[in-house]
Design a protein around this motif. Structure first.
Motif, PDB file in Angstrom:
ATOM      1  N   LEU A  72       0.822  -1.213   0.000  1.00  0.00           N
ATOM      2  CA  LEU A  72       0.000   0.000   0.000  1.00  0.00           C
ATOM      3  C   LEU A  72       0.853   1.259   0.000  1.00  0.00           C
ATOM      4  N   SER A  73       1.866   1.299   0.861  1.00  0.00           N
ATOM      5  CA  SER A  73       2.708   2.488   0.907  1.00  0.00           C
ATOM      6  C   SER A  73       3.499   2.665  -0.384  1.00  0.00           C
ATOM      7  N   THR A  75       2.493   1.742  -3.382  1.00  0.00           N
ATOM      8  CA  THR A  75       1.538   2.266  -4.355  1.00  0.00           C
ATOM      9  C   THR A  75       1.368   3.761  -4.184  1.00  0.00           C
ATOM     10  N   MET A  76       1.218   4.213  -2.935  1.00  0.00           N
ATOM     11  CA  MET A  76       1.017   5.639  -2.686  1.00  0.00           C
ATOM     12  C   MET A  76       2.270   6.445  -3.009  1.00  0.00           C
ATOM     13  N   LEU A  77       3.454   5.890  -2.762  1.00  0.00           N
ATOM     14  CA  LEU A  77       4.685   6.596  -3.133  1.00  0.00           C
ATOM     15  C   LEU A  77       4.765   6.784  -4.645  1.00  0.00           C
ATOM     16  N   ILE A  78       4.338   5.780  -5.395  1.00  0.00           N
ATOM     17  CA  ILE A  78       4.332   5.901  -6.855  1.00  0.00           C
ATOM     18  C   ILE A  78       3.345   6.969  -7.294  1.00  0.00           C
ATOM     19  N   VAL A  79       2.177   7.011  -6.669  1.00  0.00           N
ATOM     20  CA  VAL A  79       1.197   8.055  -7.009  1.00  0.00           C
ATOM     21  C   VAL A  79       1.757   9.435  -6.674  1.00  0.00           C
ATOM     22  N   ILE A  80       2.350   9.575  -5.480  1.00  0.00           N
ATOM     23  CA  ILE A  80       2.957  10.853  -5.095  1.00  0.00           C
ATOM     24  C   ILE A  80       4.049  11.242  -6.086  1.00  0.00           C
ATOM     25  N   GLY A  81       4.877  10.266  -6.482  1.00  0.00           N
ATOM     26  CA  GLY A  81       5.972  10.550  -7.396  1.00  0.00           C
ATOM     27  C   GLY A  81       5.503  10.977  -8.772  1.00  0.00           C
ATOM     28  N   ALA A 122       6.022  15.655   3.368  1.00  0.00           N
ATOM     29  CA  ALA A 122       5.013  15.363   4.388  1.00  0.00           C
ATOM     30  C   ALA A 122       4.113  14.205   3.949  1.00  0.00           C
ATOM     31  N   MET A 123       3.732  14.187   2.683  1.00  0.00           N
ATOM     32  CA  MET A 123       2.903  13.077   2.194  1.00  0.00           C
ATOM     33  C   MET A 123       3.681  11.770   2.206  1.00  0.00           C
ATOM     34  N   ALA A 124       4.975  11.829   1.877  1.00  0.00           N
ATOM     35  CA  ALA A 124       5.794  10.614   1.904  1.00  0.00           C
ATOM     36  C   ALA A 124       5.890  10.060   3.324  1.00  0.00           C
ATOM     37  N   ALA A 129       5.114   6.032   7.405  1.00  0.00           N
ATOM     38  CA  ALA A 129       5.272   5.897   8.849  1.00  0.00           C
ATOM     39  C   ALA A 129       4.621   4.615   9.350  1.00  0.00           C
ATOM     40  N   ASN A 130       5.236   4.017  10.335  1.00  0.00           N
ATOM     41  CA  ASN A 130       4.715   2.800  10.944  1.00  0.00           C
ATOM     42  C   ASN A 130       3.898   3.096  12.194  1.00  0.00           C
TER      43      ASN A 130
END
Length: 493
Positions: A72-73, A75-81, A122-124, A129-130
């Protein structure tokens, strides 16, 4: 060495934009500082892809368990990138044009240049974060940072939108804080150590032992709090105002990725809450706010007279649909939801960037003031049309596949009545988008119509965004495995 490399890849999406923010703050708005910012967004994307290839679906911890990456994280990093790269690239042309026309000055440009990469950092943190306390801090940081970006032009309307955004989202995040405290209380009474009681892996291991009554209250507060940040009803009032007043690249970042980042927190926490109180509680909440959001967004789209507000209402509709998919909660629903997040992020970025050029040319975002764009600027016209086709969920773009998969998952979850209601509302939204977009794109240009000038950086971002949307529609490629891994972890059945 492999462990050090993995740790470096986990830290890079946070450190690279952080360093870029300091460089922009020190160096001001210069071409080389803007290039550093674009490169930092590419680092976020590259790190997400590299972690996907090297670690796959295996969760990885870093910094003594403070940071965590999983499907999940990643996937979100790719979207942010992806969205971050397009938005920061277009920002070069946007701010240069603002400076040339006297709409901003070097001081405000410096602040903009520093805040954009800080926003990415901040989004990253929020997705990596765990610890849900750290996640809360990161999401709150995005509110503070974007408040200054929404009010970038300092007009009365922009300042009003900023205050509305800050007040509503601050209330929401305060409610989420109460939910976080209650979840900590439940974890401590379930035997979790005080220093790690908010860690996601600890909460997951202790979930079955959490007090159901306390966890139910915590889950409701977290849904309300983070739902406000997502723009879900009833805390949606800030979204259209903020998106309509923010600079176009900022609107792209907020609509294309920030809303999804906030929703990813709910996806993570649902597994914990479901294990403690059963799957029915959050399902009912997500269905209620999801359908209500789609309903309100569809109705607002039918009366929209402003281009950027229309795009904001479309974001509401898609976030509502994502909430409905999350309510279904099956593996297919989670995989489809993540594909929808990525496809919507890229498509909405293209639309906001194209809309920003229309606003610059006409000094207005009123739909009645903009017409015949296809015949006046082939680049803006084709880009805007492609973005609209993405939002409409038509082939060959990926939202066609994601919406079909969401519909199937709702049927499989025995939520046919929800599927019927959602489809009806989506038809209303579809008709409104087609009608308003037709007015913008078609027609005969007036003799007094202003020229639409597109800076090279904006043109490059638009072309890249359209190509990325087409590529994602043709094949998700290696991302398919990533979506399936996330679905296996967070989906049921």
């Amino acid at each position: 060495m492999t462990g050090l490399m993995t740790t470096g890849l986990i830290l890079a999406p946070i450190l690279a934009p952080g360093v870029a923010a300091l460089v922009a703050l020190a160096g001001g708005w210069r071409r080389w500082t803007t290039v550093v910012t674009v490169l930092s967004a590419l680092v976020v994307l590259g790190s997400g892809v590299a972690l996907c290839l090297t670690t796959g679906d295996r969760p990885q911890l870093a910094l003594a368990g403070v940071l965590r990456t999983d499907a999940l994280s990643l996937t979100m990093l790719i979207v942010i990138g992806v969205v971050g790269t397009l938005a920061t690239w277009a920002s070069i042309g946007y701010i240069d044009a603002e400076l040339a026309h006297g709409h901003t000055d070097q001081r405000d440009a410096r602040r903009y240049g520093a805040l954009i990469p800080a926003f990415l950092a901040a989004m990253a943190v929020a997705v990596s974060a765990n610890n849900i306390g750290v996640i809360w801090v990161a999401v709150e940081a995005t509110t503070v940072i974007t408040a200054f970006l929404v009010g970038h032009r300092r007009t009365a309307t922009a300042l009003e939108a900023t205050w509305k955004y800050v007040v509503i989202c601050s209330v929401g995040i305060a409610v989420a804080f109460l939910g976080t405290v209650l979840l900590y209380f439940a974890a401590r009474h379930a035997g979790a150590d005080g220093a790690s009681a908010l860690n996601l892996d600890v909460l997951g291991a202790r979930a079955a032992h959490l007090d159901p009554a306390v966890t139910r209250l915590a889950g409701g507060l977290l849904l309300i709090g983070y739902g406000a940040k997502v723009g879900l009803v009833p805390f949606h009032g800030w979204l259209a105002d903020a998106h309509s007043q923010a600079p176009a690249p900022v609107s792209a970042l907020m609509s294309g990725v920030l809303l999804s980042v906030a929703f990813s927190v709910l996806i993570r926490l649902r597994t914990v809450i479901d294990a403690a109180v059963g799957p029915g509680f959050l399902r009912a909440g997500l269905l209620t706010v999801g359908l209500a959001t789609v309903l309100v967004a569809a109705l607002l789209l039918t009366v929209a007279t402003d281009l950027k507000r229309m795009l904001a209402y479309s974001s509401m509709e898609n976030m509502g649909l994502i909430a409905v998919a999350a309510a279904a909660g099956t593996k297919l629903a989670i995989a489809a939801l993540l594909l929808h997040v990525l496809a919507h992020g890229v498509g909405k970025t293209v639309l906001f960037l194209a809309g920003g050029q229309l606003q610059a040319a006409h000094d207005s975002t009123v739909i009645a003031d903009i017409s015949a764009v296809l015949s006046r600027s082939r680049l803006i016209g084709v880009s805007f049309a492609a973005g609209i086709v993405v939002l409409l969920g038509l082939p060959p773009f990926a939202m066609f596949a994601s919406e079909i998969s969401i519909a199937r998952s709702l049927a499989d979850a025995r939520l046919s009545w929800v599927l019927g209601a959602a489809l009806l509302l989506m038809v209303v939204a579809f008709a409104a988008l087609v009608s308003n977009s037709g007015r913008i794109l078609l027609g005969t240009p007036s003799e007094h119509a202003p020229p639409i000038v597109v800076p090279a950086a904006v043109a490059g971002a638009l072309v890249s965004g359209v190509v990325a949307s087409l590529a994602l529609g043709v094949t998700a490629g290696p991302l398919t495995g990533l979506f399936r891994a996330a679905a296996s972890q967070f989906g049921a059945g």
